[in-house]
Enzyme design. Structure first.
Site, PDB file in Angstrom:
ATOM      1  N   GLU A 116       0.778  -1.252   0.045  1.00  0.00           N
ATOM      2  CA  GLU A 116      -0.011  -0.025   0.189  1.00  0.00           C
ATOM      3  C   GLU A 116       0.960   1.176   0.120  1.00  0.00           C
ATOM      4  O   GLU A 116       1.961   1.301   0.579  1.00  0.00           O
ATOM      5  CB  GLU A 116      -0.987  -0.032   1.259  1.00  0.00           C
ATOM      6  CG  GLU A 116      -1.786  -1.160   1.498  1.00  0.00           C
ATOM      7  CD  GLU A 116      -2.415  -1.233   2.980  1.00  0.00           C
ATOM      8  OE1 GLU A 116      -2.878  -0.185   3.140  1.00  0.00           O
ATOM      9  OE2 GLU A 116      -1.852  -1.988   3.714  1.00  0.00           O
ATOM     10  N   LYS A 118       2.369   4.592   1.458  1.00  0.00           N
ATOM     11  CA  LYS A 118       2.402   5.007   2.768  1.00  0.00           C
ATOM     12  C   LYS A 118       1.973   6.622   2.603  1.00  0.00           C
ATOM     13  O   LYS A 118       2.770   7.355   2.365  1.00  0.00           O
ATOM     14  CB  LYS A 118       3.693   5.053   3.302  1.00  0.00           C
ATOM     15  CG  LYS A 118       3.847   5.373   4.719  1.00  0.00           C
ATOM     16  CD  LYS A 118       5.285   5.181   5.365  1.00  0.00           C
ATOM     17  CE  LYS A 118       5.341   5.655   6.753  1.00  0.00           C
ATOM     18  NZ  LYS A 118       5.385   6.981   6.790  1.00  0.00           N
ATOM     19  N   ASP A 120       1.072  10.344   3.945  1.00  0.00           N
ATOM     20  CA  ASP A 120       1.754  11.213   4.669  1.00  0.00           C
ATOM     21  C   ASP A 120       0.567  12.126   5.160  1.00  0.00           C
ATOM     22  O   ASP A 120       0.668  13.214   4.889  1.00  0.00           O
ATOM     23  CB  ASP A 120       2.877  12.114   4.067  1.00  0.00           C
ATOM     24  CG  ASP A 120       3.816  12.849   5.037  1.00  0.00           C
ATOM     25  OD1 ASP A 120       3.894  12.422   6.290  1.00  0.00           O
ATOM     26  OD2 ASP A 120       4.587  13.786   4.435  1.00  0.00           O
ATOM     27  N   TYR A 238      -7.473   1.509   6.266  1.00  0.00           N
ATOM     28  CA  TYR A 238      -6.529   0.560   6.070  1.00  0.00           C
ATOM     29  C   TYR A 238      -6.383  -0.739   7.129  1.00  0.00           C
ATOM     30  O   TYR A 238      -5.825  -1.647   7.114  1.00  0.00           O
ATOM     31  CB  TYR A 238      -5.115   1.055   5.799  1.00  0.00           C
ATOM     32  CG  TYR A 238      -4.567   1.829   7.238  1.00  0.00           C
ATOM     33  CD1 TYR A 238      -4.438   1.308   8.333  1.00  0.00           C
ATOM     34  CD2 TYR A 238      -4.357   3.181   6.868  1.00  0.00           C
ATOM     35  CE1 TYR A 238      -3.848   2.177   9.282  1.00  0.00           C
ATOM     36  CE2 TYR A 238      -3.729   4.111   7.695  1.00  0.00           C
ATOM     37  CZ  TYR A 238      -3.596   3.444   9.063  1.00  0.00           C
ATOM     38  OH  TYR A 238      -3.156   4.211  10.044  1.00  0.00           O
ATOM     39  N   LYS A 326      10.836   3.502   3.164  1.00  0.00           N
ATOM     40  CA  LYS A 326      10.746   4.756   2.918  1.00  0.00           C
ATOM     41  C   LYS A 326      11.527   5.552   1.478  1.00  0.00           C
ATOM     42  O   LYS A 326      12.446   5.026   1.199  1.00  0.00           O
ATOM     43  CB  LYS A 326      11.525   5.751   4.221  1.00  0.00           C
ATOM     44  CG  LYS A 326      10.775   5.397   5.485  1.00  0.00           C
ATOM     45  CD  LYS A 326       9.392   5.662   5.449  1.00  0.00           C
ATOM     46  CE  LYS A 326       9.315   7.430   5.803  1.00  0.00           C
ATOM     47  NZ  LYS A 326       9.666   7.883   7.011  1.00  0.00           N
ATOM     48  N   CYS A 421      13.847  48.980  -3.908  1.00  0.00           N
ATOM     49  CA  CYS A 421      13.233  48.120  -4.883  1.00  0.00           C
ATOM     50  C   CYS A 421      14.205  47.494  -6.034  1.00  0.00           C
ATOM     51  O   CYS A 421      14.611  48.330  -6.701  1.00  0.00           O
ATOM     52  CB  CYS A 421      12.037  48.342  -5.189  1.00  0.00           C
ATOM     53  SG  CYS A 421      11.029  47.151  -6.702  1.00  0.00           S
ATOM     54  N   CYS A 424      12.183  48.745  -9.483  1.00  0.00           N
ATOM     55  CA  CYS A 424      11.836  49.967  -9.823  1.00  0.00           C
ATOM     56  C   CYS A 424      12.797  50.942  -9.293  1.00  0.00           C
ATOM     57  O   CYS A 424      12.656  52.383  -9.625  1.00  0.00           O
ATOM     58  CB  CYS A 424      10.223  50.122  -9.674  1.00  0.00           C
ATOM     59  SG  CYS A 424       9.919  50.510  -7.840  1.00  0.00           S
ATOM     60  N   CYS A 439       8.092  47.150  -1.641  1.00  0.00           N
ATOM     61  CA  CYS A 439       8.049  48.222  -2.532  1.00  0.00           C
ATOM     62  C   CYS A 439       6.454  48.895  -2.418  1.00  0.00           C
ATOM     63  O   CYS A 439       5.507  48.165  -2.631  1.00  0.00           O
ATOM     64  CB  CYS A 439       8.441  47.574  -3.751  1.00  0.00           C
ATOM     65  SG  CYS A 439       8.284  49.025  -5.095  1.00  0.00           S
ATOM     66  N   CYS A 444       5.183  49.839  -9.800  1.00  0.00           N
ATOM     67  CA  CYS A 444       6.397  48.774  -9.808  1.00  0.00           C
ATOM     68  C   CYS A 444       5.912  47.801 -11.003  1.00  0.00           C
ATOM     69  O   CYS A 444       4.975  47.043 -10.841  1.00  0.00           O
ATOM     70  CB  CYS A 444       6.574  48.180  -8.547  1.00  0.00           C
ATOM     71  SG  CYS A 444       8.126  47.015  -9.007  1.00  0.00           S
TER      72      CYS A 444
END
Length: 701
Positions: A116, A118, A120, A238, A326, A421, A424, A439, A444
Site C-alpha cells: 500500500e 504510505k 503522509d 486500512y 521510505k 526595490c 523600480c 516596495c 512597480c
C-alpha cells in the site's frame, strides 16, 4: 389509492439519497448529480428536519458540523496500541525483513504480501457502535496521540465527508462486519486544499503552513469544526478491529470489507507473492508521488494472512509482520551561489537562493526561498555556503540549515538585503511589527506582473491561458524578469524585450485579436481562446473581483462575506470602518486595510475602468434583519434544541454578529449545558448571559 409518505419516511429517503451521493462524490470520485442538485436535496432535508426536530438523528447528513469541544480535547485510551512501523531504506534492508518473516513461520507456509502507499498524514481511529434501525453509527474519533492514548476529536472527524456517520445493515452484512467495530486510517489534506488554504493565509497576512501533513494535524485539532469542514480533509481506511483485534482472515479481505462498507480505501494497493513483487511495486509507486494530489513518503508492506500476523507478533514498538519502505528524502545538500530578490503583488520583497542544481524527490532544484531578512540572519547564511534544502508538501523548496564540516567549508560573501526595490528603485519600507520589506510603488513593473497572474488564477477570475509566459509578453518583459539579474539594468529598471501591449489589469479587457497575434507563438486559435476566457471572466461576480484586487487580508471567505453584505462595489467603497466591522468575521485590522485600499486614487480608477469595461461588480445581497443590529454574541455550551450553527445563522440573519471570544464589547453570551470558561469570563466582565429561550425571545424583537 397509495397513501402519502409520512414525514419520517420522507426524511429517511432523503438521508439515504444524500448518503448515496456523498459516497459517490467523496469516496468513489464518481458523482451522478450536480452540486446544485445535491444542495437542493440537502435543503429539502434541512427544511423537513426543522419542521420535525424530534426526527433529527446524530447520523443525519445535516449534523456533520456541530458545536465545538468545551475545553480542548479529552484523552481516551485506544482499544489496542497504535504502534509505529519499522523502516527500510533500501533493497538490502527489505530483503532482510522478508527473510525474518519467513524464518518466523513454518517452512511449509506460503507468504503473500499486501503493498500500500504510505500516506503522509496523521493516523486516526474511528469507533462505531450499534445505532438506530440496525445501523452502526460513528461514536468516537481518536488521534494516535502517544500510541496508547489519543485525543477525542469526534466533532471534527464528523466534518470529513469521506467518513460515514453511519453504516447500514445491508453494508454491514455484505462486508461481514459486526455492529461494533473500529476503523483505523490516515487523514490527509489534499494538495489542492493545502494550496488554497495557504493562499488564504497569505492574503490575510499570515505565514503559510509548511506542508500538508502539518496542516492536516493542525486542522484536526482546531476547536472550530466549521474551519475543519472548509479544509476538505480526506480519510483512507486500512485496518478493521473488533474489540481491539483484527478478525477477517486476511488484510486484503479487510481492505475489501472497508470498501464494501462505504469507507474510502486507497486504490493503489497490490497483493504479491514474493519480495521481488514488492520491489516492483515500489519502483512503480515512487513516480506517483508527483501526480497523486496528496502526499506519500513510501510504501507499507504487510503480511496478508491474519493467522500469520498473529504468529509473527510484535516487538516492543512495532509489528514484525509489517514494514515501511521510505522513499528517498526530499532533502539534499548543495551550494548557495547567489541570492536574487523578487517582488510580489503586494510589494513584498522575497530573497530567493540560487543553488547549484541538485536532485530532490525526482525534481532538479535550482532555487529555494530564504523568506525574509530575519530568516537570513537566523540561519547566518552566506553566499558560497553549503546548505541543506528541503522540498516537501508541494511548497517552494527552502533552506533549513547551513552545513559546515571538512567537506563543506563556509562561504565568505555576506548577503546584503537591498534598501531599494530591485526592480523600480523605490525605497523599501517595513511596517513596525512586521518582518517583510515592501516596495510601496503601485506602478512597480514586478507588482503589475504578479497582480495580473493573481487576477488570472483559477481561484480568482479563472482565465485559462494567461500564465507566466503570456503575461511576460503582454507586459513586454523577459520571461526571467523579477528576481534574476539578467532581467534588469544596473539601475534596477526592467529590461523590456518588446513594446508592452497592456499596462494594467483593465487593459486585459481592451485587448483585440490583432494585439495577441503580434506575440510569439500566438496563432488565431490561441488568441480567440484567450479573448473568450477574458470575456467570460467579466461575469465572475463581486466576490471574485474583490479577491482579484488583492486587498490586504481579504481572502476568498472575507470577499464572499463582503459581497453578500454590501451587494455592490459602490456600497462597499463608500463604507466606513465601522460599517465594515459590522460584517461578520471582519475585525478592525481588516476594516482598516479595506478603507486604506479605497483611499488610493489609482485603485478607484482601476475599479471604475473595470466597471466601464463590463465587469459585474454586484452580488446577491444577503437579506439581513435589523432586530439584533449592532449586537455581538458569543455562544458557549450545548443548547437544548439549536445546534451552534443554527444559533449563529439565526443571529446573523437578524443582523447580529457572532464572535469567538468574550470581551467588554460583547453584548450577550448565550450559554447552554456544560458552558466553559467563556461563561466565567462573561460573569467576571458583567456581560449579560442568555439561555436558548432568552435568545429566541430576543430574536422575536
Amino acid at each position: 389509492m397509495a397513501t402519502a409518505p409520512t414525514a419520517e419516511e420522507q426524511i429517511e429517503k432523503l438521508r439515504e439519497d444524500i448518503r448515496h451521493h456523498e459516497y459517490l462524490y467523496y469516496v468513489l470520485d464518481a458523482p451522478e448529480i450536480t452540486d446544485a442538485q445535491y444542495d437542493a436535496i440537502m435543503n429539502t432535508l434541512k427544511k423537513l428536519e426543522a419542521e420535525h426536530p424530534n426526527l433529527i438523528t446524530s447520523d443525519s447528513p445535516t449534523q456533520r458540523v456541530g458545536g465545538k469541544p468545551r475545553e480542548g480535547f479529552a484523552k481516551v485510551a485506544h482499544s489496542r496500541p497504535m504502534l509505529s512501523l519499522d523502516n527500510a531504506y533500501n533493497e538490502e534492508e527489505l530483503r532482510a525483513w522478508d527473510q525474518r518473516v519467513r524464518a518466523g513461520l513454518p517452512a511449509s507456509d506460503t507468504v503473500q504480501y499486501v503493498c500500500e502507499l504510505k500516506l503522509d498524514g496523521l493516523s486516526m481511529a474511528l469507533q462505531y457502535s450499534p445505532g438506530a434501525n440496525g445501523t452502526s453509527q460513528l461514536e468516537r474519533g481518536l488521534t494516535r496521540g502517544d500510541g496508547t492514548t489519543g485525543e477525542d476529536v469526534t466533532t471534527n472527524v464528523r466534518t470529513i465527508r469521506s467518513v460515514p456517520l453511519s453504516v447500514s445493515t445491508k453494508k454491514l452484512s455484505a462486508a461481514k462486519l459486526p455492529a461494533s467495530f473500529e476503523v483505523r486510517g490516515e487523514v490527509v489534506l489534499p494538495q489542492a486544499a493545502f494550496l488554497k488554504m495557504n493562499e488564504e493565509r497569505v492574503a490575510q497576512g499570515m505565514a503559510p503552513a509548511a506542508n500538508p501533513r502539518n496542516a492536516a494535524a493542525g486542522t484536526i485539532r482546531t476547536l472550530e469544526p466549521n474551519i475543519v469542514a472548509q479544509r476538505r480533509l480526506d480519510l483512507y481506511g486500512y485496518f478493521l478491529l473488533r474489540e481491539g483485534e483484527t478478525f477477517l482472515p486476511s488484510h486484503s479481505q479487510t481492505l475489501d470489507a472497508l470498501k464494501t462498507s462505504g469507507f474510502r480505501v486507497n486504490p493503489h494497493t497490490k497483493t504479491v507473492k514474493t519480495i521481488d513483487g514488492v520491489l516492483d511495486f515500489i519502483t512503480k509507486a515512487e513516480p506517483l508521488r508527483e501526480t497523486l494530489g496528496y502526499e506519500i513518503d513510501g510504501v507499507v508492506i504487510k503480511v496478508d494472512s491474519t493467522a500469520q500476523q498473529r504468529r509473527l507478533g510484535f516487538t516492543g514498538k512495532a509489528p514484525r509482520w509489517a514494514i515501511a519502505y521510505k522513499f528517498a528524502a526530499r532533502a539534499a545538500v548543495t551550494r548557495l551561489e547567489d541570492v536574487h530578490f523578487q517582488v510580489g503583488r503586494t510589494g513584498k520583497v522575497t530573497p530567493v537562493a540560487v543553488l547549484v542544481p541538485v536532485l530532490i524527490g525526482g525534481t532538479t532544484v535550482t532555487r529555494a526561498t530564504l523568506h525574509n531578512a530575519d530568516e537570513i540572519a537566523r540561519l547566518g547564511v552566506k553566499i558560497g555556503d553549503f546548505v541543506q534544502v528541503e522540498r516537501g508538501g508541494d511548497v517552494i523548496p527552502k533552506i533549513v540549515e547551513v552545513v559546515e564540516d571538512k567537506q563543506h567549508p563556509r562561504g565568505k560573501t555576506e548577503i546584503v538585503f537591498p534598501a531599494v526595490c530591485p526592480i523600480c528603485g523605490s525605497e523599501l519600507m517595513r511596517v513596525e511589527g512586521e518582518v517583510d520589506w515592501r516596495c510601496v510603488n503601485n506602478s512597480c513593473p514586478a507588482r503589475v506582473r504578479e497582480e495580473l497572474l493573481h487576477w488570472a488564477a483559477r481561484s480568482v477570475m479563472n482565465i485559462e491561458g494567461l500564465g507566466d509566459a503570456m503575461v511576460a509578453q503582454l507586459l513586454g518583459q523577459s520571461a526571467s524578469f523579477n528576481g534574476d539579474t539578467e532581467a534588469v539594468t544596473e539601475e534596477g529598471a526592467p529590461i523590456a524585450t518588446r513594446k508592452p501591449v497592456i499596462h494594467t489589469i483593465a487593459d486585459l479587457y481592451r485587448l483585440k485579436r490583432e494585439d495577441l497575434l503580434g506575440l510569439e507563438r500566438v496563432g488565431e486559435k490561441t488568441a480567440d481562446a484567450l479573448l473568450g476566457q477574458i470575456d467570460r471572466s467579466k461575469n465572475a461576480g463581486l466576490a471574485r473581483v474583490l479577491l482579484g484586487l488583492g486587498i490586504r487580508f481579504v481572502g476568498e471567505r472575507t470577499g464572499q462575506l463582503l459581497a453578500q453584505h454590501f451587494g455592490s462595489m459602490k456600497a462597499l467603497r463608500e463604507a466606513s470602518a465601522e460599517e465594515l466591522e459590522a460584517v461578520n468575521e471582519v475585525g478592525p485590522k481588516v476594516a482598516q486595510a479595506i478603507v486604506e485600499f479605497f483611499a488610493v486614487e489609482k485603485n478607484l480608477q482601476l475599479i471604475d475602468d473595470l466597471e466601464s469595461l463590463g465587469l459585474n461588480m454586484t452580488a446577491e445581497k444577503k437579506v439581513v434583519g435589523t432586530t439584533l443590529e449592532g449586537l455581538t454574541f458569543v455562544l458557549t455550551g450545548t443548547l437544548p434544541d439549536l445546534t451552534r450553527d443554527e444559533a449563529k445563522e439565526k443571529i446573523e440573519a437578524a443582523g447580529g454578529k457572532v464572535s469567538g471570544s468574550v470581551s467588554k464589547k460583547t453584548s450577550f453570551v448565550v450559554a447552554g449545558e456544560d458552558a466553559g470558561s467563556k461563561l466565567d469570563k462573561a460573569q467576571a466582565l458583567g456581560v449579560k448571559v442568555l439561555d436558548e429561550a432568552g435568545l429566541l425571545e430576543l430574536l422575536k424583537g
